[in-house]
Motif scaffolding. Structure first.
Motif, mmCIF file in Angstrom:
data_model
loop_
_atom_site.group_PDB
_atom_site.id
_atom_site.type_symbol
_atom_site.label_atom_id
_atom_site.label_comp_id
_atom_site.label_asym_id
_atom_site.label_seq_id
_atom_site.Cartn_x
_atom_site.Cartn_y
_atom_site.Cartn_z
ATOM 1 N N PHE A 246 93.165 -8.350 72.058
ATOM 2 C CA PHE A 246 93.431 -7.134 72.830
ATOM 3 C C PHE A 246 94.179 -7.435 74.119
ATOM 4 N N PHE A 247 93.792 -8.508 74.808
ATOM 5 C CA PHE A 247 94.464 -8.861 76.055
ATOM 6 C C PHE A 247 95.932 -9.238 75.811
ATOM 7 N N LEU A 248 96.182 -10.010 74.767
ATOM 8 C CA LEU A 248 97.550 -10.433 74.479
ATOM 9 C C LEU A 248 98.416 -9.290 73.965
ATOM 10 N N SER A 249 97.796 -8.246 73.449
ATOM 11 C CA SER A 249 98.543 -7.113 72.903
ATOM 12 C C SER A 249 98.980 -6.115 73.971
ATOM 13 N N MET A 250 98.458 -6.265 75.171
ATOM 14 C CA MET A 250 98.716 -5.273 76.221
ATOM 15 C C MET A 250 100.200 -5.104 76.529
ATOM 16 N N ASN A 251 100.931 -6.200 76.590
ATOM 17 C CA ASN A 251 102.337 -6.126 76.969
ATOM 18 C C ASN A 251 103.260 -5.648 75.850
ATOM 19 N N LYS B 103 101.290 3.396 79.333
ATOM 20 C CA LYS B 103 100.191 4.343 79.494
ATOM 21 C C LYS B 103 98.959 3.980 78.668
ATOM 22 N N TRP B 104 99.112 3.053 77.699
ATOM 23 C CA TRP B 104 97.980 2.661 76.867
ATOM 24 C C TRP B 104 97.406 1.306 77.255
ATOM 25 N N ARG B 105 97.979 0.664 78.254
ATOM 26 C CA ARG B 105 97.545 -0.693 78.594
ATOM 27 C C ARG B 105 96.137 -0.731 79.176
ATOM 28 N N VAL B 106 95.792 0.279 79.971
ATOM 29 C CA VAL B 106 94.432 0.313 80.530
ATOM 30 C C VAL B 106 93.407 0.467 79.414
ATOM 31 N N SER B 107 93.727 1.286 78.416
ATOM 32 C CA SER B 107 92.818 1.470 77.281
ATOM 33 C C SER B 107 92.599 0.159 76.540
ATOM 34 N N LEU B 108 93.681 -0.596 76.336
ATOM 35 C CA LEU B 108 93.554 -1.893 75.668
ATOM 36 C C LEU B 108 92.809 -2.901 76.553
ATOM 37 N N LEU B 109 93.046 -2.810 77.858
ATOM 38 C CA LEU B 109 92.331 -3.685 78.791
ATOM 39 C C LEU B 109 90.835 -3.439 78.701
ATOM 40 N N VAL B 110 90.430 -2.173 78.670
ATOM 41 C CA VAL B 110 89.011 -1.822 78.560
ATOM 42 C C VAL B 110 88.443 -2.315 77.231
ATOM 43 N N SER B 111 89.228 -2.196 76.164
ATOM 44 C CA SER B 111 88.783 -2.700 74.860
ATOM 45 C C SER B 111 88.522 -4.202 74.912
ATOM 46 N N GLY B 112 89.431 -4.922 75.580
ATOM 47 C CA GLY B 112 89.250 -6.363 75.732
ATOM 48 C C GLY B 112 88.046 -6.713 76.593
ATOM 49 N N LEU B 113 87.811 -5.928 77.631
ATOM 50 C CA LEU B 113 86.659 -6.165 78.502
ATOM 51 C C LEU B 113 85.351 -5.937 77.750
ATOM 52 N N PRO C 248 78.899 2.285 78.351
ATOM 53 C CA PRO C 248 79.636 3.221 79.210
ATOM 54 C C PRO C 248 81.150 3.002 79.151
ATOM 55 N N LEU C 249 81.591 1.742 78.997
ATOM 56 C CA LEU C 249 83.023 1.479 78.866
ATOM 57 C C LEU C 249 83.572 2.073 77.570
ATOM 58 N N MET C 250 82.753 2.064 76.521
ATOM 59 C CA MET C 250 83.174 2.689 75.276
ATOM 60 C C MET C 250 83.314 4.201 75.462
ATOM 61 N N ALA C 251 82.429 4.776 76.278
ATOM 62 C CA ALA C 251 82.532 6.202 76.592
ATOM 63 C C ALA C 251 83.801 6.484 77.396
ATOM 64 N N VAL C 252 84.163 5.551 78.277
ATOM 65 C CA VAL C 252 85.375 5.704 79.092
ATOM 66 C C VAL C 252 86.619 5.770 78.213
ATOM 67 N N GLU C 253 86.583 5.089 77.078
ATOM 68 C CA GLU C 253 87.738 5.090 76.179
ATOM 69 C C GLU C 253 88.113 6.510 75.742
ATOM 70 N N PHE C 254 87.133 7.378 75.562
ATOM 71 C CA PHE C 254 87.432 8.757 75.189
ATOM 72 C C PHE C 254 88.253 9.437 76.289
ATOM 73 N N TYR C 255 87.837 9.230 77.519
ATOM 74 C CA TYR C 255 88.570 9.816 78.651
ATOM 75 C C TYR C 255 89.989 9.262 78.740
ATOM 76 N N LEU C 256 90.135 7.956 78.552
ATOM 77 C CA LEU C 256 91.445 7.331 78.701
ATOM 78 C C LEU C 256 92.455 7.831 77.674
ATOM 79 N N ILE C 257 92.017 7.991 76.406
ATOM 80 C CA ILE C 257 92.977 8.451 75.395
ATOM 81 C C ILE C 257 93.244 9.949 75.504
ATOM 82 N N LEU C 258 92.323 10.681 76.147
ATOM 83 C CA LEU C 258 92.490 12.135 76.269
ATOM 84 C C LEU C 258 93.168 12.540 77.575
ATOM 85 N N LYS C 259 93.481 11.553 78.420
ATOM 86 C CA LYS C 259 94.183 11.858 79.668
ATOM 87 C C LYS C 259 95.541 12.505 79.397
#
Length: 243
Positions: free
Chosen positions: A37-42, A47-57, A93-104
Motif C-alpha cells: 500500500f505504501f509503495l502504491s501511493m505514488n 486525491k486517493w493517496r491519503v486513503s492508501l496511506l491509511v490502509s497502509g497504517l 477507527p481508521l477503517m471507519a475513517v476510510e468511509f469518510y475519505l472515499i466519500l469526500k
C-alpha cells in the motif's frame, strides 16, 4: 539479543500449533500488505493517496501488534487479549475513517467520520469490558457492543453514508458497497470469537472454539481486504482521470 529472543520464541512453537501459525502468518501478511500500500501511493491520483496511506497504517499497526502477540502466545500459551484490543482501538477507527475519505468526493462532512469513530470506540471498549473486566456479565457488554456495531451497519448501508455513495456513483459507489459487505459479513466474525472466549448462554454453541484463530482470520480478511478495496478504487479512478 532481541532477535535471538524472537527466534527462540518462534522455535518453541510446536508443528501442530495452528494458533501460533496464524499469528505468524498474520504478522507477515499484514507487513507485506503495508509495504504494498505504501509503495502504491505514488502510482495513483493525489486525491486517493491519503486513503492508501491509511490502509497502509492499518495493516502496519496490525503487523507490529501481531509480532508481539505471536511472541506472547509462544511464551505463555495464553490469548494476548490486551495487545489485541490495543490493536483494534487504533485500527478499527481508521477503517471507519476510510468511509469518510472515499466519500469526500461527494461532500462528506467530518461529522460522519467522527460519528463512525465514536461508534467503533464504543463497540471496542464495551467488548473489552465484557471479555476481560466483567466476564460474568459478558453477554450484557457484548449486547452493547453489538448495538454499536449495528449502528455502524445502519449508517453505512442506509444512512447518510449510503446517500453520499449514491451521489458519487461509479467506482466510489462500488467501493462503498464492497466495504459495507466487509463490515456486515467480515466484522461479524468478531462476535463469534467473543462468544467463543466468554461465558454466557451461547457456550453450548461456541464453547470450545478457539477465539484467537477466529480473530486472526477475521483481522487478515478485513484489514487487508479493506486496503485492497481502496487500492482498486484508487487505481480505477486514476485510470479514468488519465483517459
Amino acid at each position: 539479543m532481541n532477535l535471538m529472543t524472537n527466534f527462540l520464541s518462534v522455535a518453541k512453537m510446536a508443528p501442530d500449533d495452528y494458533v501460533g501459525f496464524t499469528f505468524f502468518v498474520g504478522c507477515m501478511a499484514m507487513m507485506a500488505a503495508s509495504v504494498f500500500f505504501f509503495l502504491s501511493m505514488n502510482s495513483v491520483d493525489k486525491k486517493w493517496r491519503v486513503s492508501l496511506l491509511v490502509s497502509g497504517l492499518i495493516t502496519f499497526i496490525a503487523a507490529v501488534h501481531y509480532f508481539y502477540m505471536r511472541d506472547y502466545w509462544a511464551a505463555f500459551g495464553e490469548s494476548p487479549t490486551f495487545f489485541r484490543y490495543i490493536d483494534w482501538v487504533l485500527t478499527v477507527p481508521l477503517m471507519a475513517v476510510e468511509f469518510y475519505l472515499i466519500l469526500k468526493v461527494a461532500g462528506a462532512k467530518k461529522s460522519l467520520m467522527w460519528r463512525l469513530i465514536l461508534l467503533s470506540v464504543i463497540m471496542l471498549v464495551t467488548g473489552y469490558m465484557g471479555e476481560v473486566l466483567y466476564r460474568d456479565n459478558a453477554w450484557f457488554w457484548g449486547l452493547i457492543s453489538g448495538i454499536a456495531y449495528f449502528a455502524i451497519v445502519y449508517e453505512i448501508w442506509f444512512g447518510s453514508a449510503k446517500k453520499l455513495a449514491e451521489a458519487a456513483g461509479g467506482s466510489v459507489l462500488k467501493a462503498h458497497k464492497t466495504l459495507c459487505w466487509f463490515v456486515l459479513v467480515g466484522w461479524a466474525i468478531y462476535p463469534i470469537g467473543y462468544m467463543a472466549g466468554t461465558p454466557g448462554w451461547y457456550e453450548s454453541i461456541f464453547g470450545g472454539w478457539n477465539l484467537d484463530v477466529i480473530y486472526n482470520i477475521g483481522d487478515a480478511i478485513n484489514k487487508i481486504g479493506f486496503g485492497l478495496v481502496i487500492y482498486n478504487l484508487a487505481v480505477q479512478s486514476s485510470e479514468t482521470v488519465k483517459k
